[in-house]
Write a protein that holds these residues in place. Structure first.
Motif, PDB file in Angstrom:
ATOM      1  N   PRO A  39      50.613 -10.196  53.581  1.00 13.33           N
ATOM      2  CA  PRO A  39      51.405  -9.480  52.566  1.00 13.33           C
ATOM      3  C   PRO A  39      51.549 -10.256  51.252  1.00 13.33           C
ATOM      4  N   ILE A  40      51.496 -11.561  51.311  1.00 18.13           N
ATOM      5  CA  ILE A  40      51.566 -12.367  50.076  1.00 18.13           C
ATOM      6  C   ILE A  40      50.401 -12.014  49.164  1.00 18.13           C
ATOM      7  N   PHE A  41      49.232 -11.779  49.731  1.00 12.28           N
ATOM      8  CA  PHE A  41      48.039 -11.472  48.940  1.00 12.28           C
ATOM      9  C   PHE A  41      48.130 -10.110  48.255  1.00 12.28           C
ATOM     10  N   LEU A  42      48.999  -9.247  48.754  1.00 15.47           N
ATOM     11  CA  LEU A  42      49.150  -7.902  48.191  1.00 15.47           C
ATOM     12  C   LEU A  42      50.371  -7.769  47.290  1.00 15.47           C
ATOM     13  N   THR A  43      51.192  -8.812  47.225  1.00 12.85           N
ATOM     14  CA  THR A  43      52.450  -8.766  46.481  1.00 12.85           C
ATOM     15  C   THR A  43      52.223  -9.053  45.000  1.00 12.85           C
ATOM     16  N   LYS A  44      52.776  -8.206  44.168  1.00  5.90           N
ATOM     17  CA  LYS A  44      52.750  -8.423  42.715  1.00  5.90           C
ATOM     18  C   LYS A  44      53.877  -9.365  42.342  1.00  5.90           C
ATOM     19  N   ARG A  45      53.539 -10.443  41.647  1.00  6.42           N
ATOM     20  CA  ARG A  45      54.534 -11.385  41.154  1.00  6.42           C
ATOM     21  C   ARG A  45      54.658 -11.226  39.647  1.00  6.42           C
ATOM     22  N   PRO A  46      55.839 -11.474  39.085  1.00  8.39           N
ATOM     23  CA  PRO A  46      56.031 -11.319  37.637  1.00  8.39           C
ATOM     24  C   PRO A  46      54.969 -12.101  36.843  1.00  8.39           C
ATOM     25  N   ASP A  47      54.418 -11.449  35.847  1.00  9.34           N
ATOM     26  CA  ASP A  47      53.430 -12.037  34.937  1.00  9.34           C
ATOM     27  C   ASP A  47      52.098 -12.388  35.594  1.00  9.34           C
ATOM     28  N   HIS A  48      51.848 -11.876  36.802  1.00 10.72           N
ATOM     29  CA  HIS A  48      50.581 -12.151  37.495  1.00 10.72           C
ATOM     30  C   HIS A  48      50.089 -10.878  38.174  1.00 10.72           C
ATOM     31  N   VAL A  49      48.784 -10.820  38.356  1.00 15.39           N
ATOM     32  CA  VAL A  49      48.247  -9.740  39.177  1.00 15.39           C
ATOM     33  C   VAL A  49      48.332 -10.175  40.633  1.00 15.39           C
ATOM     34  N   ARG A  50      48.206  -9.220  41.528  1.00 12.66           N
ATOM     35  CA  ARG A  50      48.186  -9.543  42.955  1.00 12.66           C
ATOM     36  C   ARG A  50      46.918 -10.342  43.269  1.00 12.66           C
ATOM     37  N   CYS A  51      46.995 -11.262  44.208  1.00 12.59           N
ATOM     38  CA  CYS A  51      45.814 -12.035  44.638  1.00 12.59           C
ATOM     39  C   CYS A  51      44.657 -11.086  44.961  1.00 12.59           C
ATOM     40  N   TYR A  52      45.017  -9.971  45.588  1.00 12.03           N
ATOM     41  CA  TYR A  52      44.028  -8.983  46.017  1.00 12.03           C
ATOM     42  C   TYR A  52      43.170  -8.475  44.865  1.00 12.03           C
ATOM     43  N   VAL A  53      43.755  -8.297  43.703  1.00 16.29           N
ATOM     44  CA  VAL A  53      43.036  -7.720  42.568  1.00 16.29           C
ATOM     45  C   VAL A  53      41.771  -8.520  42.256  1.00 16.29           C
ATOM     46  N   CYS A  54      41.882  -9.821  42.184  1.00 19.81           N
ATOM     47  CA  CYS A  54      40.715 -10.656  41.872  1.00 19.81           C
ATOM     48  C   CYS A  54      39.904 -11.014  43.119  1.00 19.81           C
ATOM     49  N   HIS A  55      40.600 -11.359  44.186  1.00 20.41           N
ATOM     50  CA  HIS A  55      39.910 -11.923  45.343  1.00 20.41           C
ATOM     51  C   HIS A  55      39.256 -10.896  46.256  1.00 20.41           C
ATOM     52  N   SER A  56      39.496  -9.613  46.035  1.00 16.81           N
ATOM     53  CA  SER A  56      38.736  -8.609  46.785  1.00 16.81           C
ATOM     54  C   SER A  56      37.408  -8.341  46.081  1.00 16.81           C
ATOM     55  N   GLU A  57      37.315  -8.732  44.825  1.00 17.99           N
ATOM     56  CA  GLU A  57      36.088  -8.560  44.042  1.00 17.99           C
ATOM     57  C   GLU A  57      35.307  -9.861  43.911  1.00 17.99           C
ATOM     58  N   SER A  58      35.886 -10.963  44.337  1.00 15.99           N
ATOM     59  CA  SER A  58      35.255 -12.271  44.129  1.00 15.99           C
ATOM     60  C   SER A  58      34.150 -12.532  45.138  1.00 15.99           C
ATOM     61  N   ASN A  59      33.388 -13.537  44.836  1.00 12.59           N
ATOM     62  CA  ASN A  59      32.332 -13.974  45.739  1.00 12.59           C
ATOM     63  C   ASN A  59      32.500 -15.473  45.957  1.00 12.59           C
ATOM     64  N   ASN A  60      33.730 -15.868  46.310  1.00 10.97           N
ATOM     65  CA  ASN A  60      33.990 -17.283  46.554  1.00 10.97           C
ATOM     66  C   ASN A  60      34.606 -17.463  47.938  1.00 10.97           C
ATOM     67  N   ALA A  61      35.049 -18.661  48.248  1.00  9.36           N
ATOM     68  CA  ALA A  61      35.581 -18.954  49.586  1.00  9.36           C
ATOM     69  C   ALA A  61      36.820 -18.128  49.914  1.00  9.36           C
ATOM     70  N   PHE A  62      37.618 -17.801  48.903  1.00  6.80           N
ATOM     71  CA  PHE A  62      38.818 -16.997  49.136  1.00  6.80           C
ATOM     72  C   PHE A  62      38.503 -15.546  48.792  1.00  6.80           C
ATOM     73  N   LYS A  63      37.739 -14.923  49.655  1.00  8.75           N
ATOM     74  CA  LYS A  63      37.327 -13.528  49.482  1.00  8.75           C
ATOM     75  C   LYS A  63      38.154 -12.670  50.413  1.00  8.75           C
ATOM     76  N   LEU A  64      38.921 -11.742  49.831  1.00 10.06           N
ATOM     77  CA  LEU A  64      39.725 -10.821  50.621  1.00 10.06           C
ATOM     78  C   LEU A  64      38.932  -9.544  50.883  1.00 10.06           C
ATOM     79  N   GLU A  65      39.128  -9.000  52.048  1.00 11.47           N
ATOM     80  CA  GLU A  65      38.491  -7.731  52.416  1.00 11.47           C
ATOM     81  C   GLU A  65      39.056  -6.621  51.538  1.00 11.47           C
TER      82      GLU A  65
END
Length: 143
Positions: A39-65
């Protein structure tokens, strides 16, 4: 007889220099990961996008489904794959050596100088950072 004496001496020297026995490394708990970490990866924090926004599109070690269309959380199979992948980004028992915790932390708190997603955590006292650290330290999901 001489080789046996040397062998015993070498074994004794190794044993004496081995240092104190170390407790086993903490084991990362899948249920804790699924219920408290994802749930942390899906949570919107003030002044930031959710981890999911970048890491579901990334091609690095921290790649979210990618979430299946219409879903607000991952399937069991996706969660299992993420657990395996993300577990490689932590050092059990050592949050300060774990990329998952240190990359998004502000440098003033010991975080990395670069994280393209900005500083998700302003402090090691941030509730989400503490939850990540608890998982890395082997905390189990309380039933």
């Amino acid at each position: 007889m001489k080789p046996l004496v040397l062998g015993l001496a070498a074994a004794t020297a190794i044993a004496l220099n081995a240092g104190p026995a170390r407790a086993a490394d903490p084991v990362l708990d899948y249920e804790f990961f699924k219920a408290r970490i994802q749930p942390i990866f899906l949570t919107k924090r003030p002044d930031h996008v959710r981890c999911y926004v970048c890491h579901s599109e990334s091609n690095n070690a921290f790649k979210l489904e990618k979430l299946e269309q219409g879903n607000t959380s991952w399937t069991e199979e996706q969660s299992q794959r993420q657990f395996e992948r993300i577990s490689r980004l932590v050092v059990p028992g050592e949050p300060a050596k774990s990329l998952l915790l240190m990359r998004p932390l502000v440098p003033q708190e010991g975080g990395y100088a670069y994280h393209s997603g900005g500083r998700q955590f302003e402090s090691r006292n941030a509730p989400e950072w503490k939850t990540l650290a608890a998982w890395v330290n082997g905390e189990k999901l309380k039933k």
